[in-house]
Design a protein around this motif. Sequence first.
Motif, PDB file in Angstrom:
ATOM      1  N   ALA A 103      45.494 -43.070 -40.935  1.00 50.57           N
ATOM      2  CA  ALA A 103      44.514 -42.895 -42.015  1.00 50.57           C
ATOM      3  C   ALA A 103      43.516 -41.797 -41.667  1.00 50.57           C
ATOM      4  CB  ALA A 103      43.794 -44.214 -42.294  1.00 50.57           C
ATOM      5  N   ILE A 104      43.074 -41.752 -40.424  1.00 46.09           N
ATOM      6  CA  ILE A 104      42.171 -40.681 -39.980  1.00 46.09           C
ATOM      7  C   ILE A 104      42.895 -39.345 -40.043  1.00 46.09           C
ATOM      8  CG2 ILE A 104      40.906 -39.732 -38.006  1.00 46.09           C
ATOM      9  CD1 ILE A 104      40.480 -42.698 -37.098  1.00 46.09           C
ATOM     10  N   ALA A 105      44.115 -39.302 -39.525  1.00 46.27           N
ATOM     11  CA  ALA A 105      44.893 -38.056 -39.479  1.00 46.27           C
ATOM     12  C   ALA A 105      45.141 -37.495 -40.870  1.00 46.27           C
ATOM     13  CB  ALA A 105      46.211 -38.289 -38.755  1.00 46.27           C
ATOM     14  N   GLU A 106      45.374 -38.366 -41.831  1.00 48.40           N
ATOM     15  CA  GLU A 106      45.669 -37.926 -43.193  1.00 48.40           C
ATOM     16  C   GLU A 106      44.516 -37.125 -43.801  1.00 48.40           C
ATOM     17  OE1 GLU A 106      48.010 -39.868 -46.886  1.00 48.40           O
ATOM     18  OE2 GLU A 106      46.347 -41.067 -46.087  1.00 48.40           O
ATOM     19  N   THR A 107      43.300 -37.395 -43.367  1.00 46.94           N
ATOM     20  CA  THR A 107      42.148 -36.675 -43.921  1.00 46.94           C
ATOM     21  C   THR A 107      42.156 -35.202 -43.548  1.00 46.94           C
ATOM     22  OG1 THR A 107      40.670 -37.140 -42.043  1.00 46.94           O
ATOM     23  CG2 THR A 107      40.734 -38.779 -43.837  1.00 46.94           C
ATOM     24  N   TYR A 108      42.890 -34.830 -42.523  1.00 50.26           N
ATOM     25  CA  TYR A 108      42.957 -33.421 -42.098  1.00 50.26           C
ATOM     26  C   TYR A 108      43.933 -32.592 -42.928  1.00 50.26           C
ATOM     27  CZ  TYR A 108      40.202 -34.630 -38.025  1.00 50.26           C
ATOM     28  OH  TYR A 108      39.197 -35.060 -37.191  1.00 50.26           O
ATOM     29  N   LYS A 109      44.795 -33.253 -43.694  1.00 47.89           N
ATOM     30  CA  LYS A 109      45.758 -32.536 -44.552  1.00 47.89           C
ATOM     31  C   LYS A 109      46.611 -31.557 -43.743  1.00 47.89           C
ATOM     32  CE  LYS A 109      43.943 -34.326 -48.327  1.00 47.89           C
ATOM     33  NZ  LYS A 109      44.266 -35.695 -48.488  1.00 47.89           N
ATOM     34  N   SER A 110      47.068 -31.992 -42.585  1.00 46.43           N
ATOM     35  CA  SER A 110      47.963 -31.168 -41.769  1.00 46.43           C
ATOM     36  C   SER A 110      49.070 -32.051 -41.218  1.00 46.43           C
ATOM     37  CB  SER A 110      47.184 -30.472 -40.649  1.00 46.43           C
ATOM     38  OG  SER A 110      46.537 -31.401 -39.827  1.00 46.43           O
ATOM     39  N   THR A 111      49.955 -31.479 -40.430  1.00 47.14           N
ATOM     40  CA  THR A 111      51.102 -32.202 -39.898  1.00 47.14           C
ATOM     41  C   THR A 111      50.651 -33.162 -38.803  1.00 47.14           C
ATOM     42  OG1 THR A 111      52.455 -30.278 -40.403  1.00 47.14           O
ATOM     43  CG2 THR A 111      53.416 -31.921 -38.947  1.00 47.14           C
ATOM     44  N   ILE A 112      51.231 -34.353 -38.809  1.00 46.56           N
ATOM     45  CA  ILE A 112      50.839 -35.420 -37.884  1.00 46.56           C
ATOM     46  C   ILE A 112      52.003 -35.726 -36.945  1.00 46.56           C
ATOM     47  CG2 ILE A 112      50.084 -37.825 -37.705  1.00 46.56           C
ATOM     48  CD1 ILE A 112      49.125 -37.500 -40.693  1.00 46.56           C
ATOM     49  N   PHE A 113      51.683 -35.842 -35.650  1.00 46.78           N
ATOM     50  CA  PHE A 113      52.677 -36.184 -34.630  1.00 46.78           C
ATOM     51  C   PHE A 113      52.186 -37.361 -33.802  1.00 46.78           C
ATOM     52  CE2 PHE A 113      53.226 -31.675 -35.410  1.00 46.78           C
ATOM     53  CZ  PHE A 113      54.595 -31.557 -35.523  1.00 46.78           C
ATOM     54  N   VAL A 114      53.053 -38.346 -33.569  1.00 46.75           N
ATOM     55  CA  VAL A 114      52.800 -39.394 -32.583  1.00 46.75           C
ATOM     56  C   VAL A 114      53.538 -38.949 -31.328  1.00 46.75           C
ATOM     57  CG1 VAL A 114      53.163 -41.811 -31.962  1.00 46.75           C
ATOM     58  CG2 VAL A 114      52.543 -41.195 -34.316  1.00 46.75           C
ATOM     59  N   ILE A 115      52.808 -38.862 -30.193  1.00 45.77           N
ATOM     60  CA  ILE A 115      53.399 -38.261 -28.991  1.00 45.77           C
ATOM     61  C   ILE A 115      53.571 -39.243 -27.830  1.00 45.77           C
ATOM     62  CG2 ILE A 115      52.549 -35.986 -29.647  1.00 45.77           C
ATOM     63  CD1 ILE A 115      50.459 -36.238 -27.368  1.00 45.77           C
ATOM     64  N   GLY A 116      53.173 -40.479 -27.978  1.00 48.26           N
ATOM     65  CA  GLY A 116      53.343 -41.448 -26.900  1.00 48.26           C
ATOM     66  C   GLY A 116      52.082 -42.259 -26.701  1.00 48.26           C
ATOM     67  N   GLY A 117      52.170 -43.194 -25.862  1.00 51.14           N
ATOM     68  CA  GLY A 117      53.201 -43.686 -24.995  1.00 51.14           C
ATOM     69  C   GLY A 117      54.229 -44.587 -25.665  1.00 51.14           C
ATOM     70  N   THR A 118      54.905 -45.320 -24.816  1.00 52.50           N
ATOM     71  CA  THR A 118      56.068 -46.065 -25.271  1.00 52.50           C
ATOM     72  C   THR A 118      55.736 -47.096 -26.339  1.00 52.50           C
ATOM     73  OG1 THR A 118      55.867 -47.629 -23.422  1.00 52.50           O
ATOM     74  CG2 THR A 118      57.345 -45.752 -23.110  1.00 52.50           C
ATOM     75  N   GLU A 119      54.661 -47.841 -26.180  1.00 48.58           N
ATOM     76  CA  GLU A 119      54.326 -48.883 -27.164  1.00 48.58           C
ATOM     77  C   GLU A 119      53.992 -48.266 -28.514  1.00 48.58           C
ATOM     78  OE1 GLU A 119      54.917 -52.115 -26.665  1.00 48.58           O
ATOM     79  OE2 GLU A 119      55.662 -51.393 -24.732  1.00 48.58           O
ATOM     80  N   LEU A 120      53.287 -47.155 -28.509  1.00 53.79           N
ATOM     81  CA  LEU A 120      52.945 -46.482 -29.760  1.00 53.79           C
ATOM     82  C   LEU A 120      54.189 -45.888 -30.415  1.00 53.79           C
ATOM     83  CD1 LEU A 120      50.311 -46.123 -31.295  1.00 53.79           C
ATOM     84  CD2 LEU A 120      50.027 -43.926 -30.166  1.00 53.79           C
ATOM     85  N   LEU A 121      55.104 -45.350 -29.613  1.00 53.05           N
ATOM     86  CA  LEU A 121      56.353 -44.828 -30.166  1.00 53.05           C
ATOM     87  C   LEU A 121      57.195 -45.948 -30.770  1.00 53.05           C
ATOM     88  CD1 LEU A 121      57.330 -42.225 -27.417  1.00 53.05           C
ATOM     89  CD2 LEU A 121      56.638 -41.725 -29.770  1.00 53.05           C
TER      90      LEU A 121
END
Length: 161
Positions: A103-121
């Motif tokens: 939700a925070i990332a969406e406010t930037y109107k740019s591409t979003i990447f999840v980069i780790g760690g394992t639990e988040l992936l």
Amino acid sequence: MSITYFSVIFARTKDNAFGHKGKLPWNCHEDMMFFSKVTTGTLYINTKEIIDKLPQNVLIMGTKTWLSLGKPLPNRKHILVTKSKNFDYSQCEIAGTLNEALAIAETYKSTIFVIGGTELLKEAFLNEGLERIYETQITLPQEIKVHTIFDTKIPDTFEVK
């Protein structure tokens, strides 16, 4: 509620080795360059004037990944998913969950990447907003010591190329 679309990007060996004592257990220049170009949006751009005008993409990560970076990566925004309050997070934004980070990332109107760690992936793989997976398979000349294994399979709805 709208869906926030995002990608994940990570590397692991064919044996699913992922991390060692909070860091990558290998030093692969080609993978680091690929990661940088994908997450900055410069994979197919070579002109500095264009690169300088690109919006900053967003990286979402867990605490160990943030600490392993040592410092914020240039030309990208950083969102840390954590419940901890014991670190100086002045160089990134904080979220308590992946959905809050999205939700925070969406406010930037740019591409979003999840980069780790394992639990988040693992959580990202189950999220309906996941639209692209960048996985690098690292080949090593010998066995390495690892503390972290990431053996989660890529969801069947994705084509591996």
